[in-house]
Motif scaffolding. Structure first.
Motif, PDB file in Angstrom:
ATOM      1  N   LYS A 259       9.915  -6.367 -22.384  1.00 14.92           N
ATOM      2  CA  LYS A 259       8.820  -5.494 -22.836  1.00 14.92           C
ATOM      3  C   LYS A 259       9.172  -4.012 -22.746  1.00 14.92           C
ATOM      4  O   LYS A 259       8.924  -3.250 -23.675  1.00 14.92           O
ATOM      5  CB  LYS A 259       7.560  -5.778 -22.014  1.00 14.92           C
ATOM      6  CG  LYS A 259       6.413  -4.838 -22.331  1.00 14.92           C
ATOM      7  CD  LYS A 259       5.092  -5.307 -21.772  1.00 14.92           C
ATOM      8  CE  LYS A 259       5.006  -5.163 -20.274  1.00 14.92           C
ATOM      9  NZ  LYS A 259       3.672  -5.554 -19.775  1.00 14.92           N
TER      10      LYS A 259
ATOM     11  N   ASP B 100       5.420   0.148 -18.237  1.00 15.17           N
ATOM     12  CA  ASP B 100       4.857  -0.110 -19.577  1.00 15.17           C
ATOM     13  C   ASP B 100       3.682   0.820 -19.902  1.00 15.17           C
ATOM     14  O   ASP B 100       2.783   0.464 -20.641  1.00 15.17           O
ATOM     15  CB  ASP B 100       4.416  -1.579 -19.688  1.00 15.17           C
ATOM     16  CG  ASP B 100       3.277  -1.949 -18.746  1.00 15.17           C
ATOM     17  OD1 ASP B 100       2.900  -1.116 -17.888  1.00 15.17           O
ATOM     18  OD2 ASP B 100       2.755  -3.070 -18.862  1.00 15.17           O
TER      19      ASP B 100
ATOM     20  N   ILE C   7       0.998  -1.204 -22.101  1.00 14.82           N
ATOM     21  CA  ILE C   7       1.460  -2.012 -23.230  1.00 14.82           C
ATOM     22  C   ILE C   7       1.636  -3.450 -22.769  1.00 14.82           C
ATOM     23  O   ILE C   7       2.504  -3.733 -21.942  1.00 14.82           O
ATOM     24  CB  ILE C   7       2.803  -1.471 -23.793  1.00 14.82           C
ATOM     25  CG1 ILE C   7       2.636  -0.041 -24.294  1.00 14.82           C
ATOM     26  CG2 ILE C   7       3.314  -2.385 -24.897  1.00 14.82           C
ATOM     27  CD1 ILE C   7       3.933   0.617 -24.722  1.00 14.82           C
ATOM     28  N   ASN C   8       0.808  -4.323 -23.276  1.00 16.18           N
ATOM     29  CA  ASN C   8       0.962  -5.746 -22.989  1.00 16.18           C
ATOM     30  C   ASN C   8       1.248  -6.546 -24.249  1.00 16.18           C
ATOM     31  O   ASN C   8       1.840  -7.602 -24.194  1.00 16.18           O
ATOM     32  CB  ASN C   8      -0.289  -6.310 -22.310  1.00 16.18           C
ATOM     33  CG  ASN C   8      -0.463  -5.759 -20.896  1.00 16.18           C
ATOM     34  OD1 ASN C   8       0.515  -5.579 -20.169  1.00 16.18           O
ATOM     35  ND2 ASN C   8      -1.682  -5.473 -20.522  1.00 16.18           N
TER      36      ASN C   8
END
Ligand code: UD1
Ligand code: CA
Length: 416
Positions: free
Chosen positions: A20, A101, A224-225
């Motif tokens: 990710k 993230d 951010i997932n």
């Protein structure tokens, strides 16, 4: 101050093989943006916890001076922080923890958060924010207004899910208190993971002072997932960059349809028409016209008063002043002198299948429509090429010549 960046997770919800934190925003991995922010906040050599595809992630750390800490198995954020215990052995002072993230958080905000933490004398501080859509985030549970615990979405009661103050995932911990708390967390939760967030309730019960400081706006707390989140963050960064240029006198006809990476320079009085994509490092002078539909790639410079018009791609190319490339061209690995006109359909054929080659075009050159320069090629000042000419490396051209044909050859005035 010591810092730990959590970057070991796979990012299952991204549905991607790429870790990710390595997903790019304008060509730069999300983790790189986070590390840049830490550097701007004055944090030297943060510890980055890596795990999923560790070697791939590790190779991105060096330029930022970050030190890798390996978490072999991803057993949760609490377990991830515990992996950094040995690395922090001699550390003094508070420890900043932040997710790898969450690239919209600003260095200024981290500094303010640190100041608030110092002032409150809390043992643990959490950076929170009000969110219109708190789904997926841990909720800040308060009792009589006092911060009490963080409840993860999956473990929350319906009442807790209705809470709109969320945990951004940025924390400041007193080092001793941090590892004391981590010794005591379990994994009796829906995910079966060791949650860093569980330390809050435990430490508070033991009498430590815990605080949650809400951000002024929700934007910086965006994590951010998913691919959707990645797009949201990219859009936000684009908006920030365009706003920086607008206050310096650059006109964007349609900011929502224009893409400007961080690290671009644009001079005053330049207009950027819709649907342009401008990569990091590009420099555009004053009073230029860019687009619509132009792509300006890394290593390109456009001089004052030039036009890079519709469907023109410029790549590693130096364009001089008052150059007109108004329509349909590929200019790659080229240098173009002041005052030259690049006709529609011009292509610098810079790649021979193995290597890239240069095209050097002088000043006041008139390039006829559909000219192909098979690089390496050198075109002196004042030359004109006829429509459809193919200029080869072997083509002999003198200053002021007119060249035509396939392959191109100088032609006399009479024939013209
Ligand atoms: C976490 C928080 C949540 C917060 C949210 C903010 C926990 C339990 N929850 O949830 O309260 O609102 O962040 O974005 O902490 N990571 C590791 N090792 C692991 C697990 C995760 O390094 O074993 C890293 C991930 O790579 C990621 C960060 O930790 O960068 C956060 O993990 P993630 O799974 O995204 O947590 P959230 O579910 O978003
Ligand atoms: Ca997250």
């Amino acid at each position: 101050m010591e810092a730990i960046v959590l970057a070991a997770g796979k990012g299952t919800r991204m549905c991607s093989e790429l870790p990710k934190v390595l997903h790019p925003v304008f060509g730069k991995p999300v983790l790189g943006l986070v590390l840049e922010t830490l550097a701007a906040a004055g944090i030297k050599s943060p510890h980055a916890v890596i795990g999923y595809k560790a070697e791939e992630v590790r190779s991105f750390l060096k330029p930022y001076g970050a030190v890798a800490v390996l978490q072999r198995e991803q057993k949760g954020t609490g377990h991830a922080v515990l992996m950094a215990k040995a690395a922090l052995k001699t550390a003094q002072g508070p420890v900043l923890i932040c997710p790898g993230d969450m690239p919209l958080v600003k260095a200024e905000t981290l500094k303010e958060f640190f100041a608030a933490h110092q002032k409150s004398k809390a043992h643990v501080s959490v950076l929170s924010c009000e969110s219109e859509d708190p789904r997926g985030y841990g909720r800040i549970v308060r009792e009589d207004g006092r911060f009490a615990s963080i409840r993860e979405e999956l473990d929350a009661t319906p009442e807790e899910r209705a809470i709109t103050e969320i945990n951004t995932g940025v924390y400041l911990f007193d080092k001793k208190v941090l590892f004391e708390g981590l010794e005591k967390i379990g994994k009796d939760n829906q995910k079966g993971e060791y949650y860093l967030t569980d330390t809050i309730e435990i430490l508070r019960r033991e009498g430590y002072c815990v605080e949650a400081f809400p951000l002024a706006g929700a934007e910086e707390g965006q994590g951010i997932n998913s691919q959707k989140d990645l797009a949201t963050v990219t859009k936000k960064i684009n908006e920030r960059e365009i706003a920086k240029h607008q206050v310096k006198g650059v006109t964007f006809m349609a900011p929502d349809q224009t893409f400007v990476a961080p690290g671009v320079k644009i001079g005053q009085g330049t207009t950027v028409y819709p649907w342009c994509y401008i990569e990091s490092g590009v420099e555009i002078g004053a009073r230029c016209e860019i687009g619509p539909f132009a792509k300006l790639r890394k290593g390109s410079v456009v001089g004052d008063g030039s036009v890079v018009g519709s469907f023109v791609e410029v790549n590693r190319t130096q364009i001089g002043k008052k150059v007109l490339a108004k329509h349909l061209a590929y200019l790659g690995d080229a240098v173009i002198g002041d005052g030259s006109n690049i006709g529609a359909g011009t292509v610098t054929a810079n790649f021979d299948g193995k290597k890239k080659h240069q095209t050097a075009i002088g000043k006041n050159v008139k390039v006829g429509s559909n000219t192909v320069f098979v690089a390496p090629v050198r075109v002196p000042d004042g030359v004109t090429t006829g429509a459809g000419s193919v200029v080869l490396p072997s083509t002999k051209i003198k200053k002021g010549d007119v060249v035509v044909g396939v392959p191109a050859r100088p032609t006399s005035k009479k024939k013209r």
